[in-house]
Design a protein around this motif. Sequence first.
Motif, mmCIF file in Angstrom:
data_model
loop_
_atom_site.group_PDB
_atom_site.id
_atom_site.type_symbol
_atom_site.label_atom_id
_atom_site.label_comp_id
_atom_site.label_asym_id
_atom_site.label_seq_id
_atom_site.Cartn_x
_atom_site.Cartn_y
_atom_site.Cartn_z
ATOM 1 N N SER A 1 0.840 -0.800 -0.310
ATOM 2 C CA SER A 1 0.192 0.061 -0.276
ATOM 3 C C SER A 1 1.394 1.003 0.145
ATOM 4 C CB SER A 1 -0.851 0.111 0.975
ATOM 5 O OG SER A 1 -1.929 1.052 1.694
ATOM 6 N N LEU A 2 1.961 1.098 0.613
ATOM 7 C CA LEU A 2 2.696 2.139 1.127
ATOM 8 C C LEU A 2 3.821 2.712 -0.714
ATOM 9 C CD1 LEU A 2 4.549 4.472 2.919
ATOM 10 C CD2 LEU A 2 6.149 2.833 3.318
ATOM 11 N N ILE A 3 4.021 1.431 -1.100
ATOM 12 C CA ILE A 3 5.025 1.813 -2.634
ATOM 13 C C ILE A 3 3.635 2.393 -3.027
ATOM 14 C CG2 ILE A 3 5.551 -0.008 -4.564
ATOM 15 C CD1 ILE A 3 6.766 -1.364 -1.844
ATOM 16 N N SER A 4 2.402 1.705 -3.135
ATOM 17 C CA SER A 4 1.407 2.331 -4.172
ATOM 18 C C SER A 4 0.798 3.382 -4.482
ATOM 19 C CB SER A 4 0.021 1.341 -4.552
ATOM 20 O OG SER A 4 -0.591 1.603 -3.755
ATOM 21 N N THR A 5 1.201 3.716 -3.021
ATOM 22 C CA THR A 5 0.992 5.143 -2.856
ATOM 23 C C THR A 5 1.827 6.548 -2.986
ATOM 24 O OG1 THR A 5 -0.995 4.912 -1.012
ATOM 25 C CG2 THR A 5 0.337 7.408 -0.744
ATOM 26 N N ALA A 6 3.277 5.987 -2.423
ATOM 27 C CA ALA A 6 4.451 7.436 -3.089
ATOM 28 C C ALA A 6 4.531 6.709 -4.013
ATOM 29 C CB ALA A 6 5.041 5.880 -2.609
ATOM 30 N N LYS A 7 4.908 5.494 -5.143
ATOM 31 C CA LYS A 7 5.462 5.891 -6.272
ATOM 32 C C LYS A 7 5.357 6.920 -7.252
ATOM 33 C CE LYS A 7 5.808 2.836 -10.486
ATOM 34 N NZ LYS A 7 4.453 1.491 -11.356
ATOM 35 N N ILE A 8 3.651 8.068 -7.178
ATOM 36 C CA ILE A 8 3.674 8.931 -8.400
ATOM 37 C C ILE A 8 4.132 10.054 -7.765
ATOM 38 C CG2 ILE A 8 1.188 9.654 -6.777
ATOM 39 C CD1 ILE A 8 0.176 9.801 -9.724
ATOM 40 N N HIS A 9 4.118 10.362 -6.940
ATOM 41 C CA HIS A 9 4.913 11.085 -5.829
ATOM 42 C C HIS A 9 6.858 11.437 -6.138
ATOM 43 C CE1 HIS A 9 1.199 12.725 -4.638
ATOM 44 N NE2 HIS A 9 1.460 11.680 -3.978
ATOM 45 N N MET A 10 7.376 9.602 -5.869
ATOM 46 C CA MET A 10 8.326 9.418 -6.332
ATOM 47 C C MET A 10 9.110 10.385 -7.384
ATOM 48 S SD MET A 10 8.810 6.397 -3.465
ATOM 49 C CE MET A 10 10.730 6.027 -4.348
ATOM 50 N N GLU A 11 8.221 9.587 -8.172
ATOM 51 C CA GLU A 11 8.574 9.783 -10.188
ATOM 52 C C GLU A 11 8.487 10.728 -10.007
ATOM 53 O OE1 GLU A 11 4.779 7.763 -11.614
ATOM 54 O OE2 GLU A 11 6.201 5.972 -11.519
ATOM 55 N N ARG A 12 7.403 11.965 -9.941
ATOM 56 C CA ARG A 12 7.793 13.440 -9.608
ATOM 57 C C ARG A 12 8.844 14.065 -9.203
ATOM 58 N NH1 ARG A 12 7.312 17.375 -6.602
ATOM 59 N NH2 ARG A 12 6.977 15.775 -5.477
ATOM 60 N N ALA A 13 9.478 13.378 -7.906
ATOM 61 C CA ALA A 13 10.581 14.131 -7.638
ATOM 62 C C ALA A 13 12.110 13.398 -8.299
ATOM 63 C CB ALA A 13 10.588 13.643 -5.931
ATOM 64 N N ALA A 14 12.074 12.148 -8.403
ATOM 65 C CA ALA A 14 12.628 11.938 -9.436
ATOM 66 C C ALA A 14 13.590 13.294 -10.654
ATOM 67 C CB ALA A 14 13.273 9.871 -10.011
ATOM 68 N N LYS A 15 11.898 12.729 -11.044
ATOM 69 C CA LYS A 15 12.507 14.053 -12.543
ATOM 70 C C LYS A 15 12.679 15.001 -12.738
ATOM 71 C CE LYS A 15 8.770 11.263 -15.144
ATOM 72 N NZ LYS A 15 7.554 11.413 -15.845
ATOM 73 N N GLU A 16 12.022 15.965 -11.179
ATOM 74 C CA GLU A 16 12.772 17.195 -11.109
ATOM 75 C C GLU A 16 13.874 17.405 -10.154
ATOM 76 O OE1 GLU A 16 10.140 19.025 -8.374
ATOM 77 O OE2 GLU A 16 7.844 18.971 -9.440
ATOM 78 N N LEU A 17 14.965 16.115 -9.244
ATOM 79 C CA LEU A 17 15.683 16.346 -9.055
ATOM 80 C C LEU A 17 16.664 15.295 -9.851
ATOM 81 C CD1 LEU A 17 14.956 15.604 -5.462
ATOM 82 C CD2 LEU A 17 15.323 17.965 -6.873
ATOM 83 N N PHE A 18 16.540 14.788 -10.937
ATOM 84 C CA PHE A 18 17.353 14.226 -12.290
ATOM 85 C C PHE A 18 18.145 12.656 -11.267
ATOM 86 C CE2 PHE A 18 16.618 18.232 -14.198
ATOM 87 C CZ PHE A 18 15.827 17.526 -15.707
ATOM 88 N N SER A 19 17.281 12.680 -10.151
ATOM 89 C CA SER A 19 18.537 11.858 -8.524
ATOM 90 C C SER A 19 17.310 10.513 -8.458
ATOM 91 C CB SER A 19 18.738 12.647 -7.762
ATOM 92 O OG SER A 19 19.127 13.624 -8.083
#
Length: 264
Positions: A88-106
């Motif tokens: 449940s945590l992963i499915s909730t977090a995934k979309i927000h982590m994707e955005r962060a990875a793209k914004e920070l290139f990290s």
Amino acid sequence: MKNKTSKNEDSTINNSVYSALEIINYLTGKDWCRIKDIAEAIDMNVSKVHRLLNTMMKLDFVQYDSITRRYQLGLKFFTIAYHMSQSSLISTAKIHMERAAKELFSTINLGIINNSKTEITCIFRLEGNLSPGLSDVPIGVNKTVNASAIGKCILAHLPYLEQQSILQKINYIKYTDSTITTAEGLSNELSKIKEQGYSVDDFEYNENLFCIAMPIFLNTGQVFAAVSVSLHERPQKEHMTYVLAVLEETASKISQELGYQPAM
């Protein structure tokens, strides 16, 4: 008495499985129960209930107290709940982590603390465009909390007495010259983290890896996990401010979707 006609006449239902699930449903939320009470509640003869309970005991779905001769749900359900909470945590977090990875290139990491609270496990990771493979440990591998931004972040937000007890149990492995290797040193670091709202792994586990982490909370207000970013180097002040803003938004949105409402 219950009317079981519909169950018995439905050829698509396995009656033994159905009966076992009835027992589980009855035991849910209850402490130790007598077999007689279970049998009466689900309208089943005691001998059949006994056979089903014995079967479920073999797989730890049910526990039996031989002194009181009572039953309750077993530890297997805690294992199932643990893995469900991760999913449940992963499915909730995934979309927000994707955005962060793209914004920070990290690389963005999601981690939880283990039962002893002395190690953390990374349960999900997204790699940024400029940092493929930038991570310290593989998914699912434990890492001591003293050398982890995620671990220190979670520890810092635990109740003080629990936190101080955990500090005495940690295996203070020295990974680099920057690793915190004493309970006193880690306690001081946790106080700083709690005050500033984020933690860092300042090349403490890997000499080529700098990490920043922020906590994720449940609807109860308890810290549940942490999200971190992995970087090749310590960011300059302006970039650090930007990274913290992106990471804070990521952790905040995940927490909110888990039902957390920060105090006003």
